[in-house]
Write a protein that holds these residues in place. Structure first.
Motif, mmCIF file in Angstrom:
data_model
loop_
_atom_site.group_PDB
_atom_site.id
_atom_site.type_symbol
_atom_site.label_atom_id
_atom_site.label_comp_id
_atom_site.label_asym_id
_atom_site.label_seq_id
_atom_site.Cartn_x
_atom_site.Cartn_y
_atom_site.Cartn_z
ATOM 1 N N LEU A 45 0.413 8.358 -12.615
ATOM 2 C CA LEU A 45 0.687 8.623 -11.212
ATOM 3 C C LEU A 45 1.838 9.620 -11.114
ATOM 4 C CD1 LEU A 45 -0.420 7.556 -8.504
ATOM 5 C CD2 LEU A 45 1.379 5.834 -8.545
ATOM 6 N N PRO A 46 1.688 10.685 -10.312
ATOM 7 C CA PRO A 46 2.796 11.637 -10.161
ATOM 8 C C PRO A 46 4.064 10.946 -9.659
ATOM 9 C CG PRO A 46 0.794 12.534 -9.204
ATOM 10 C CD PRO A 46 0.514 11.084 -9.539
ATOM 11 N N LEU A 47 5.217 11.417 -10.143
ATOM 12 C CA LEU A 47 6.501 10.876 -9.702
ATOM 13 C C LEU A 47 6.718 11.181 -8.217
ATOM 14 C CD1 LEU A 47 8.818 11.933 -12.664
ATOM 15 C CD2 LEU A 47 7.871 9.670 -12.207
ATOM 16 N N ILE A 48 7.439 10.305 -7.542
ATOM 17 C CA ILE A 48 7.742 10.535 -6.126
ATOM 18 C C ILE A 48 8.660 11.741 -5.977
ATOM 19 C CG2 ILE A 48 8.953 9.571 -4.124
ATOM 20 C CD1 ILE A 48 7.746 6.859 -4.870
ATOM 21 N N PRO A 58 2.673 18.698 -12.327
ATOM 22 C CA PRO A 58 3.549 17.632 -11.814
ATOM 23 C C PRO A 58 3.925 16.627 -12.906
ATOM 24 C CG PRO A 58 1.313 17.327 -11.021
ATOM 25 C CD PRO A 58 1.343 18.637 -11.750
ATOM 26 N N GLU A 59 5.156 16.117 -12.821
ATOM 27 C CA GLU A 59 5.598 15.075 -13.740
ATOM 28 C C GLU A 59 4.937 13.762 -13.337
ATOM 29 O OE1 GLU A 59 10.019 15.590 -15.002
ATOM 30 O OE2 GLU A 59 9.841 16.149 -12.882
ATOM 31 N N THR A 60 4.551 12.965 -14.330
ATOM 32 C CA THR A 60 3.866 11.703 -14.053
ATOM 33 C C THR A 60 4.548 10.557 -14.794
ATOM 34 O OG1 THR A 60 2.325 11.934 -15.901
ATOM 35 C CG2 THR A 60 1.624 12.852 -13.777
ATOM 36 N N GLU A 61 4.196 9.347 -14.402
ATOM 37 C CA GLU A 61 4.604 8.152 -15.128
ATOM 38 C C GLU A 61 3.381 7.250 -15.256
ATOM 39 O OE1 GLU A 61 7.208 5.197 -13.388
ATOM 40 O OE2 GLU A 61 6.568 5.755 -11.386
ATOM 41 N N PRO A 99 3.569 9.734 -4.042
ATOM 42 C CA PRO A 99 2.482 8.781 -3.902
ATOM 43 C C PRO A 99 2.886 7.356 -4.267
ATOM 44 C CG PRO A 99 2.159 10.075 -5.888
ATOM 45 C CD PRO A 99 3.386 10.613 -5.217
ATOM 46 N N ILE A 100 2.359 6.422 -3.474
ATOM 47 C CA ILE A 100 2.560 4.999 -3.745
ATOM 48 C C ILE A 100 1.343 4.421 -4.469
ATOM 49 C CG2 ILE A 100 4.183 4.600 -1.873
ATOM 50 C CD1 ILE A 100 1.773 3.394 -0.281
ATOM 51 N N GLY A 101 0.328 5.232 -4.635
ATOM 52 C CA GLY A 101 -0.897 4.811 -5.301
ATOM 53 C C GLY A 101 -1.942 5.904 -5.170
ATOM 54 N N TYR A 102 -3.180 5.516 -5.357
ATOM 55 C CA TYR A 102 -4.259 6.507 -5.254
ATOM 56 C C TYR A 102 -5.557 5.844 -4.812
ATOM 57 C CZ TYR A 102 -6.312 4.882 -9.652
ATOM 58 O OH TYR A 102 -6.914 4.118 -10.615
ATOM 59 N N HIS A 103 -6.470 6.673 -4.328
ATOM 60 C CA HIS A 103 -7.806 6.241 -3.923
ATOM 61 C C HIS A 103 -8.794 6.908 -4.871
ATOM 62 C CE1 HIS A 103 -11.095 5.044 -1.272
ATOM 63 N NE2 HIS A 103 -11.568 6.272 -1.418
ATOM 64 N N ASP A 104 -9.599 6.102 -5.551
ATOM 65 C CA ASP A 104 -10.593 6.598 -6.498
ATOM 66 C C ASP A 104 -11.882 6.895 -5.733
ATOM 67 O OD1 ASP A 104 -12.615 6.893 -8.439
ATOM 68 O OD2 ASP A 104 -11.590 5.539 -9.818
ATOM 69 N N LEU A 105 -12.267 8.159 -5.689
ATOM 70 C CA LEU A 105 -13.456 8.562 -4.936
ATOM 71 C C LEU A 105 -14.758 8.111 -5.588
ATOM 72 C CD1 LEU A 105 -12.293 12.138 -3.941
ATOM 73 C CD2 LEU A 105 -12.513 10.160 -2.432
ATOM 74 N N THR A 106 -14.749 7.873 -6.898
ATOM 75 C CA THR A 106 -15.988 7.471 -7.563
ATOM 76 C C THR A 106 -16.382 6.037 -7.227
ATOM 77 O OG1 THR A 106 -14.776 6.881 -9.574
ATOM 78 C CG2 THR A 106 -15.737 9.086 -9.483
ATOM 79 N N ASN A 107 -15.408 5.124 -7.139
ATOM 80 C CA ASN A 107 -15.756 3.741 -6.799
ATOM 81 C C ASN A 107 -15.234 3.312 -5.426
ATOM 82 O OD1 ASN A 107 -13.049 3.118 -7.163
ATOM 83 N ND2 ASN A 107 -13.346 2.186 -9.155
#
Length: 120
Positions: A45-48, A58-61, A99-107
């Motif tokens: 997930l990208p860092l805030i 983008p940096e991620t964790e 981002p506080i999370g994500y939405h997966d478009l596939t499911n």
């Protein structure tokens, strides 16, 4: 409705959020009690807060614990980003932190990172 204990770790054991899930920055309610289920897997997930010197990538964790929501209308105050790959990122609709999370478009499932929200 389940009885809440002192900490949200017991909610994980029960599999559902016992408390409201709120934005860490402004306190807006993101999810009402008992509306999400616990999920454990790894996601980058990208860092805030991003480092401005690295604008191309983008940096991620790695985030491992999430509240899973199957219907996007379950959310109280969440905004969705433009599509990035197979995902849309989630942000607080009131203060736009994310981002506080994500939405997966596939499911068609949304995931809110436990580490990016507060429980009360």
């Amino acid at each position: 409705m389940p009885v809440c204990s002192e900490n949200y770790e017991s909610e994980i054991a029960e599999g559902r959020n016992c408390r409201s899930v709120k934005c860490k920055f402004c306190g807006s309610v993101i999810l009402s009690p008992s509306t999400a289920t616990f999920a454990s897997f790894e996601f980058q997930l990208p860092l805030i807060r991003q480092n401005k010197s690295n604008e191309t990538e983008p940096e991620t964790e790695t985030v491992s614990f999430f509240w899973s929501v199957s219907d996007m209308y379950t959310f109280q105050n969440v905004g969705f980003s433009h599509t990035v790959g197979n995902n849309k990122y989630l942000a607080c609709a009131d203060c736009e932190a994310g981002p506080i999370g994500y939405h997966d478009l596939t499911n068609k499932t949304s995931f809110v990172a436990l580490s990016r929200v507060q429980h009360s």
